[in-house]
Every structure is written in structure tokens, then in C-alpha cells.
Design a protein around this motif. Sequence first.
Motif, PDB file in Angstrom:
ATOM      1  N   SER A  78       0.826  -1.201   0.000  1.00 50.91           N
ATOM      2  CA  SER A  78       0.000   0.000   0.000  1.00 50.91           C
ATOM      3  C   SER A  78       0.863   1.254   0.000  1.00 50.91           C
ATOM      4  O   SER A  78       2.050   1.223   0.321  1.00 50.91           O
ATOM      5  CB  SER A  78      -0.896   0.009   1.234  1.00 50.91           C
ATOM      6  OG  SER A  78      -0.125   0.335   2.367  1.00 50.91           O
ATOM      7  N   ARG A  79       0.232   2.348  -0.378  1.00 51.26           N
ATOM      8  CA  ARG A  79       0.942   3.616  -0.460  1.00 51.26           C
ATOM      9  C   ARG A  79       1.500   3.999   0.917  1.00 51.26           C
ATOM     10  O   ARG A  79       2.615   4.493   1.043  1.00 51.26           O
ATOM     11  CB  ARG A  79      -0.042   4.679  -0.968  1.00 51.26           C
ATOM     12  CG  ARG A  79       0.600   6.000  -1.269  1.00 51.26           C
ATOM     13  CD  ARG A  79      -0.469   7.050  -1.589  1.00 51.26           C
ATOM     14  NE  ARG A  79       0.161   8.365  -1.722  1.00 51.26           N
ATOM     15  CZ  ARG A  79       0.618   8.828  -2.876  1.00 51.26           C
ATOM     16  NH1 ARG A  79       0.519   8.129  -3.974  1.00 51.26           N
ATOM     17  NH2 ARG A  79       1.198  10.015  -2.911  1.00 51.26           N
ATOM     18  N   VAL A  80       0.685   3.727   1.953  1.00 50.26           N
ATOM     19  CA  VAL A  80       1.101   4.106   3.308  1.00 50.26           C
ATOM     20  C   VAL A  80       2.382   3.378   3.714  1.00 50.26           C
ATOM     21  O   VAL A  80       3.307   3.957   4.255  1.00 50.26           O
ATOM     22  CB  VAL A  80      -0.028   3.826   4.325  1.00 50.26           C
ATOM     23  CG1 VAL A  80       0.459   4.008   5.749  1.00 50.26           C
ATOM     24  CG2 VAL A  80      -1.224   4.735   4.045  1.00 50.26           C
ATOM     25  N   SER A  81       2.438   2.060   3.422  1.00 45.74           N
ATOM     26  CA  SER A  81       3.626   1.316   3.845  1.00 45.74           C
ATOM     27  C   SER A  81       4.854   1.730   3.045  1.00 45.74           C
ATOM     28  O   SER A  81       5.970   1.688   3.560  1.00 45.74           O
ATOM     29  CB  SER A  81       3.374  -0.187   3.764  1.00 45.74           C
ATOM     30  OG  SER A  81       3.091  -0.573   2.443  1.00 45.74           O
ATOM     31  N   VAL A  82       4.651   2.141   1.775  1.00 48.40           N
ATOM     32  CA  VAL A  82       5.792   2.637   0.996  1.00 48.40           C
ATOM     33  C   VAL A  82       6.342   3.902   1.643  1.00 48.40           C
ATOM     34  O   VAL A  82       7.551   4.053   1.812  1.00 48.40           O
ATOM     35  CB  VAL A  82       5.384   2.898  -0.473  1.00 48.40           C
ATOM     36  CG1 VAL A  82       6.515   3.614  -1.211  1.00 48.40           C
ATOM     37  CG2 VAL A  82       5.060   1.594  -1.178  1.00 48.40           C
ATOM     38  N   VAL A  83       5.438   4.790   2.027  1.00 49.88           N
ATOM     39  CA  VAL A  83       5.865   6.041   2.665  1.00 49.88           C
ATOM     40  C   VAL A  83       6.576   5.746   3.991  1.00 49.88           C
ATOM     41  O   VAL A  83       7.619   6.312   4.291  1.00 49.88           O
ATOM     42  CB  VAL A  83       4.654   6.981   2.887  1.00 49.88           C
ATOM     43  CG1 VAL A  83       5.046   8.173   3.757  1.00 49.88           C
ATOM     44  CG2 VAL A  83       4.119   7.462   1.537  1.00 49.88           C
ATOM     45  N   ALA A  84       6.035   4.802   4.746  1.00 49.87           N
ATOM     46  CA  ALA A  84       6.639   4.446   6.024  1.00 49.87           C
ATOM     47  C   ALA A  84       8.037   3.855   5.824  1.00 49.87           C
ATOM     48  O   ALA A  84       8.968   4.139   6.566  1.00 49.87           O
ATOM     49  CB  ALA A  84       5.757   3.462   6.777  1.00 49.87           C
ATOM     50  N   LEU A  85       8.136   3.045   4.771  1.00 48.53           N
ATOM     51  CA  LEU A  85       9.417   2.420   4.457  1.00 48.53           C
ATOM     52  C   LEU A  85      10.443   3.478   4.085  1.00 48.53           C
ATOM     53  O   LEU A  85      11.579   3.475   4.564  1.00 48.53           O
ATOM     54  CB  LEU A  85       9.225   1.435   3.297  1.00 48.53           C
ATOM     55  CG  LEU A  85      10.314   0.396   3.095  1.00 48.53           C
ATOM     56  CD1 LEU A  85      10.284  -0.621   4.220  1.00 48.53           C
ATOM     57  CD2 LEU A  85      10.127  -0.304   1.753  1.00 48.53           C
TER      58      LEU A  85
END
Length: 82
Positions: A2-9
Motif C-alpha cells: 500500500s501507499r502508506v507502507s511505501v511512505v513508512a518504508l
Amino acid sequence: MSRVSVVALLASFLALPAAALPVGLDTDGDGLASLTELQTKYPDITSESFAKIDTDADGFLNDEEMVAAVEAELLPDPKGDE
Ligand SMILES: [Ca+2]
Ligand SMILES: [Ca+2]
């Protein structure tokens, strides 16, 4: 992914220091290398050469001082091929 996990990564990646101390050097985990810690990895380091590397003379090496020392060839490059 998901977009959120990419940003978190990405955020966790960017949070890493640009130049970390060599793995295993900072044995007490304070983010700084003392002469004793440095000598466990580089037994040839003397207090005189340590003093040259410790440019702000606080008795510890931070990432910046470590990088400068490697660039000045006061320390072997920890990432270099032996
Ligand atoms: Ca330390
Ligand atoms: Ca220092």
C-alpha cells in the motif's frame, strides 16, 4: 504494497544516518565510538591518532569524525574490500 507502507518504508530509510559507525564498533550503543571501542576493531589506534581523529576533542568519535578519518586515511575504510 500500500501507499502508506511505501511512505513508512521511505521514512524509516531516510531516518538512518547517512554514515553510520561501522557495525560492531559502538559496543555500548551510545552512537559514538570511544578509544576503547575503536581499539577493539582497530588495535593499532593509539591515543595520539585518536586525538587527531577526534576533531572536537570530546573524547568520542561521531559519524562525521569517523567519515573524515576514513577520508583522511587515518582509519581504514570499514566498507572497503580487504
Ligand atoms: Ca560507544
Ligand atoms: Ca568527537
